[in-house]
Design a protein around this motif. Structure first.
Motif, PDB file in Angstrom:
ATOM      1  N   LEU A  88      -4.458  -6.314  -4.564  1.00  0.00           N
ATOM      2  CA  LEU A  88      -4.392  -4.936  -4.070  1.00  0.00           C
ATOM      3  C   LEU A  88      -3.284  -4.783  -3.033  1.00  0.00           C
ATOM      4  N   LEU A  89      -3.206  -5.703  -2.094  1.00  0.00           N
ATOM      5  CA  LEU A  89      -2.165  -5.591  -1.081  1.00  0.00           C
ATOM      6  C   LEU A  89      -0.785  -5.869  -1.673  1.00  0.00           C
ATOM      7  N   VAL A  92       0.215  -2.574  -3.011  1.00  0.00           N
ATOM      8  CA  VAL A  92       0.632  -1.707  -1.907  1.00  0.00           C
ATOM      9  C   VAL A  92       2.059  -2.046  -1.487  1.00  0.00           C
ATOM     10  N   GLU A  93       2.350  -3.341  -1.389  1.00  0.00           N
ATOM     11  CA  GLU A  93       3.659  -3.792  -0.927  1.00  0.00           C
ATOM     12  C   GLU A  93       4.760  -3.509  -1.954  1.00  0.00           C
ATOM     13  N   HIS A  96       4.623   0.853  -3.230  1.00  0.00           N
ATOM     14  CA  HIS A  96       4.112   1.729  -2.177  1.00  0.00           C
ATOM     15  C   HIS A  96       4.147   3.204  -2.574  1.00  0.00           C
ATOM     16  N   PHE A  99       1.030   3.735  -4.674  1.00  0.00           N
ATOM     17  CA  PHE A  99      -0.177   3.702  -3.852  1.00  0.00           C
ATOM     18  C   PHE A  99      -0.310   4.985  -3.041  1.00  0.00           C
ATOM     19  N   GLY A 159      -5.831  -1.546   2.966  1.00  0.00           N
ATOM     20  CA  GLY A 159      -4.574  -1.304   2.259  1.00  0.00           C
ATOM     21  C   GLY A 159      -3.936   0.008   2.665  1.00  0.00           C
ATOM     22  N   GLN A 160      -4.746   1.043   2.847  1.00  0.00           N
ATOM     23  CA  GLN A 160      -4.212   2.340   3.289  1.00  0.00           C
ATOM     24  C   GLN A 160      -3.593   2.225   4.673  1.00  0.00           C
ATOM     25  N   TRP A 162      -2.477  -0.581   6.070  1.00  0.00           N
ATOM     26  CA  TRP A 162      -1.354  -1.520   6.012  1.00  0.00           C
ATOM     27  C   TRP A 162      -0.129  -0.895   5.348  1.00  0.00           C
ATOM     28  N   LEU A 163      -0.335   0.110   4.514  1.00  0.00           N
ATOM     29  CA  LEU A 163       0.778   0.802   3.864  1.00  0.00           C
ATOM     30  C   LEU A 163       1.796   1.276   4.897  1.00  0.00           C
ATOM     31  N   ARG A 170       1.447  -9.748   4.534  1.00  0.00           N
ATOM     32  CA  ARG A 170       0.388  -9.589   3.530  1.00  0.00           C
ATOM     33  C   ARG A 170      -0.583 -10.763   3.502  1.00  0.00           C
TER      34      ARG A 170
END
Length: 197
Positions: A88-89, A92-93, A96, A99, A159-160, A162-163, A170
């Motif tokens: 998932l992360l 996100v990375e 982006h 996401f 994740g939201q 960390w975005l 990560r």
């Protein structure tokens, strides 16, 4: 440009605009201008803004779901937790824009394509895995759904955050998520490390 190539170009342009401005802030005119086509070309391919948005969201949803499901390839339950959080992360990375689109409320009324629907799909996969593990260890299988929702929600909300934060790295975020999920607050490791490597 073929029809398929034009369609892909429009989806790519729309994806970028929806990520940048959201559904409400994006117009068909902007999509057409950025793609160097007329508005009727966009309407011809997608019927309107809702149509192209639905295609973008469906593609992002499928990409993330495929990524999540493909990473859960067995092993120790802690390793599966690390795999899922890392997937998932990683999305996100690496995606982006996608996401950002998924975490916004979907204006298109549909049974698929919203972030909450996607999270429920992922939680269903996790629930199945947890149910097997609970059963094998003598825990109540009926609680697997609760734990699946908690785990998936914890990772998704992180994740939201960390975005935008993008710190720490990560793998460190994954290690801390797994530390909390695996050890609980009363047994947190002081310096958690991933065990995938």
């Amino acid at each position: 440009m073929t029809g398929a190539e034009r369609r892909q170009q429009l989806v790519t342009v729309a994806r970028s605009l929806f990520a940048e401005k959201g559904f409400e802030g994006t117009s068909i005119e902007e999509i057409a201008n950025r793609a160097n086509v007329s508005k009727p070309v966009v309407y011809e391919h997608f019927g309107g803004k809702e149509g192209i948005y639905a295609v973008v969201v469906d593609r992002e949803t499928q990409t993330l779901l495929d990524r999540m499901v493909s990473t859960l390839h067995g092993g120790h339950p802690r390793a599966m937790l690390e795999q899922a959080a890392s997937a998932l992360l990683g999305y996100v990375e690496e995606s982006h824009e996608g996401f950002r689109i998924l975490v916004r409320d979907s204006p298109v009324a549909s049974s698929t394509g919203t972030f909450s629907t996607l999270l429920n799909d992922i939680a269903g996969q996790v629930e199945h895995i947890l149910g097997q593990q609970f059963s094998a260890r003598g825990y109540d299988e009926k609680l697997a759904a609760l734990y699946a929702q908690a785990l998936v929600g914890m990772v998704a909300l992180t994740g939201q955050w960390w975005l935008d934060a993008r710190k720490p790295k990560r793998d460190e975020v994954v290690a801390h998520l797994v530390n909390l999920a695996w050890n609980g607050l009363s047994h947190l490791e002081h310096k958690p490390q991933l065990r995938l490597n």
